[in-house]
Every structure is written in C-alpha cells, then in structure tokens.
Design a protein around this motif. Sequence first.
Motif, PDB file in Angstrom:
ATOM      1  N   LEU A 210       9.302  -6.914  12.444  1.00 46.27           N
ATOM      2  CA  LEU A 210       8.697  -8.201  12.771  1.00 46.27           C
ATOM      3  C   LEU A 210       8.217  -8.127  14.211  1.00 46.27           C
ATOM      4  O   LEU A 210       9.011  -7.916  15.126  1.00 46.27           O
ATOM      5  CB  LEU A 210       9.715  -9.331  12.597  1.00 46.27           C
ATOM      6  N   ALA A 211       6.910  -8.269  14.403  1.00 41.62           N
ATOM      7  CA  ALA A 211       6.326  -8.237  15.749  1.00 41.62           C
ATOM      8  C   ALA A 211       5.780  -9.629  16.059  1.00 41.62           C
ATOM      9  O   ALA A 211       4.754 -10.035  15.509  1.00 41.62           O
ATOM     10  CB  ALA A 211       5.227  -7.190  15.832  1.00 41.62           C
TER      11      ALA A 211
ATOM     12  N   SER B 216       5.873  -5.916   8.790  1.00 45.00           N
ATOM     13  CA  SER B 216       5.360  -4.595   8.431  1.00 45.00           C
ATOM     14  C   SER B 216       6.499  -3.749   7.885  1.00 45.00           C
ATOM     15  O   SER B 216       7.534  -3.602   8.536  1.00 45.00           O
ATOM     16  CB  SER B 216       4.754  -3.905   9.656  1.00 45.00           C
ATOM     17  N   PHE B 217       6.288  -3.238   6.687  1.00 43.75           N
ATOM     18  CA  PHE B 217       7.264  -2.339   6.082  1.00 43.75           C
ATOM     19  C   PHE B 217       6.781  -0.909   6.271  1.00 43.75           C
ATOM     20  O   PHE B 217       5.681  -0.560   5.843  1.00 43.75           O
ATOM     21  CB  PHE B 217       7.449  -2.660   4.591  1.00 43.75           C
TER      22      PHE B 217
ATOM     23  N   ALA C 287       1.324  -0.485  -2.957  1.00 41.44           N
ATOM     24  CA  ALA C 287       2.298  -1.573  -3.093  1.00 41.44           C
ATOM     25  C   ALA C 287       3.702  -1.064  -3.392  1.00 41.44           C
ATOM     26  O   ALA C 287       4.682  -1.729  -3.063  1.00 41.44           O
ATOM     27  CB  ALA C 287       1.849  -2.545  -4.180  1.00 41.44           C
ATOM     28  N   THR C 288       3.825   0.127  -3.993  1.00 44.70           N
ATOM     29  CA  THR C 288       5.163   0.646  -4.279  1.00 44.70           C
ATOM     30  C   THR C 288       5.923   0.997  -2.998  1.00 44.70           C
ATOM     31  O   THR C 288       7.152   1.044  -3.004  1.00 44.70           O
ATOM     32  CB  THR C 288       5.110   1.877  -5.210  1.00 44.70           C
ATOM     33  N   SER C 289       5.197   1.213  -1.900  1.00 43.03           N
ATOM     34  CA  SER C 289       5.887   1.496  -0.639  1.00 43.03           C
ATOM     35  C   SER C 289       6.704   0.287  -0.184  1.00 43.03           C
ATOM     36  O   SER C 289       7.733   0.440   0.460  1.00 43.03           O
ATOM     37  CB  SER C 289       4.899   1.924   0.447  1.00 43.03           C
ATOM     38  N   LEU C 290       6.257  -0.916  -0.549  1.00 50.80           N
ATOM     39  CA  LEU C 290       6.985  -2.127  -0.179  1.00 50.80           C
ATOM     40  C   LEU C 290       8.367  -2.151  -0.820  1.00 50.80           C
ATOM     41  O   LEU C 290       9.327  -2.656  -0.243  1.00 50.80           O
ATOM     42  CB  LEU C 290       6.172  -3.360  -0.603  1.00 50.80           C
ATOM     43  N   ILE C 291       8.492  -1.563  -2.000  1.00 53.47           N
ATOM     44  CA  ILE C 291       9.778  -1.556  -2.712  1.00 53.47           C
ATOM     45  C   ILE C 291      10.635  -0.364  -2.279  1.00 53.47           C
ATOM     46  O   ILE C 291      11.827  -0.325  -2.530  1.00 53.47           O
ATOM     47  CB  ILE C 291       9.533  -1.580  -4.233  1.00 53.47           C
TER      48      ILE C 291
END
Length: 197
Positions: A74-75, A106-107, A174-178
Amino acid sequence: MPPILLASSSPYRRELLARLGLPFSHQAPALDETRLAGEPAQAMVMRLAEAKARALAAQYPGHLIIGSDQAAVLALPGAEAQVLGKPGHFEAALAQLQACSGQVVSFLTGLALLDARSGQCQVDCVPFSVHLRQLDTAALTRYLHAETPYDCAGSFKAEGLGVSLFERTEGEDATSLIGLPLIRLVRMLQNCQVQVP
C-alpha cells in the motif's frame, strides 16, 4: 517430462497449478520468510520464491520446482510504502482494509522455476494492482464476517467475495493476484521443454 513439485502448502496455489493439467506434487519448504532490513518488496518476493524452490532441491534432485511468494503493498501519497502482511485476526484485517479503502494495493508475486537437475533457476516478479472502492466500516465488517480472509495479505480473497470491494484491477495476469502467475509460469515451463497444453 521431469516431475513437477510445487514448493508451497497454499491451497490457492495448488488450485491454480491444477488448471494447467500437469501432474505435480507439493511440499512446503522449511524457510525463514522474514523481510531483510531495508529490502524492497519486489526484491523480497523474488528472493523468497527462489529460496523456497532451492530449499527442496536436495530432496527432489530430478524435479522442476516451483517457488512463489507474494507481498501486498500500500503506497499512500506522501508516505513510505507499507507491506501488508497476513492479518491473522478480525481487528488487524479491519485496520488493513480501512487503510486500503479508496486506495491502490499492488500485489507483487515472485515466481521461480528451478530445474534441480541443472541448478538453473528462472526468477521473475509479476505485479498486479487492485483499486479498492471507498468502503465504510459496516461494509468491511460484513465482508470480514462473511469470508474471514485472515490468512490473506491485504485482508481479502480476490477469488471470492473480496472482488466486491474492488473498483477495478490492472495487470497482465489475474492469477498473480491469487499467488501463482500462470501466464509467466507457462513460459518458464516451456523454457524447460514442458509444453502446455
């Protein structure tokens, strides 16, 4: 095809990897995941992803070993970026989500594919951003009681009801978010002569 090992105990990563239709086994590595002093989040997730894979190399010398690590960052304007950990309980999760309300999280997902036969390791970081809606305490409390995402960095499950907190998302995978960026992983596997599909 060499056997594939997922260096993780995460059920979310196992579910994602199963999408590729490749046989694999999984084991959690014994590893200190403490962030080093002054270590940028991107460097941390790449270091830990590779360390997870290498931690199992001696035990699985003929395998392709997948390591992954994620940080939620979180920035806030005018403030130092804050790495959000897994909250563990309701109060910490509520505080995280209140801080993230109306903000961008940001993930950063570190991904490593180690060919234990040769010792060669491919390592990358895949970013994905989530823009959260402005949310009041009542909405956040309802969400936390409904989904209890206390084992998730950022305090929400994007694959579940957590998506209701979003204004929008941006990123290439989107799979990087998981927690396991499959698009990048497929490229890495292809570099090791593993064809998907």
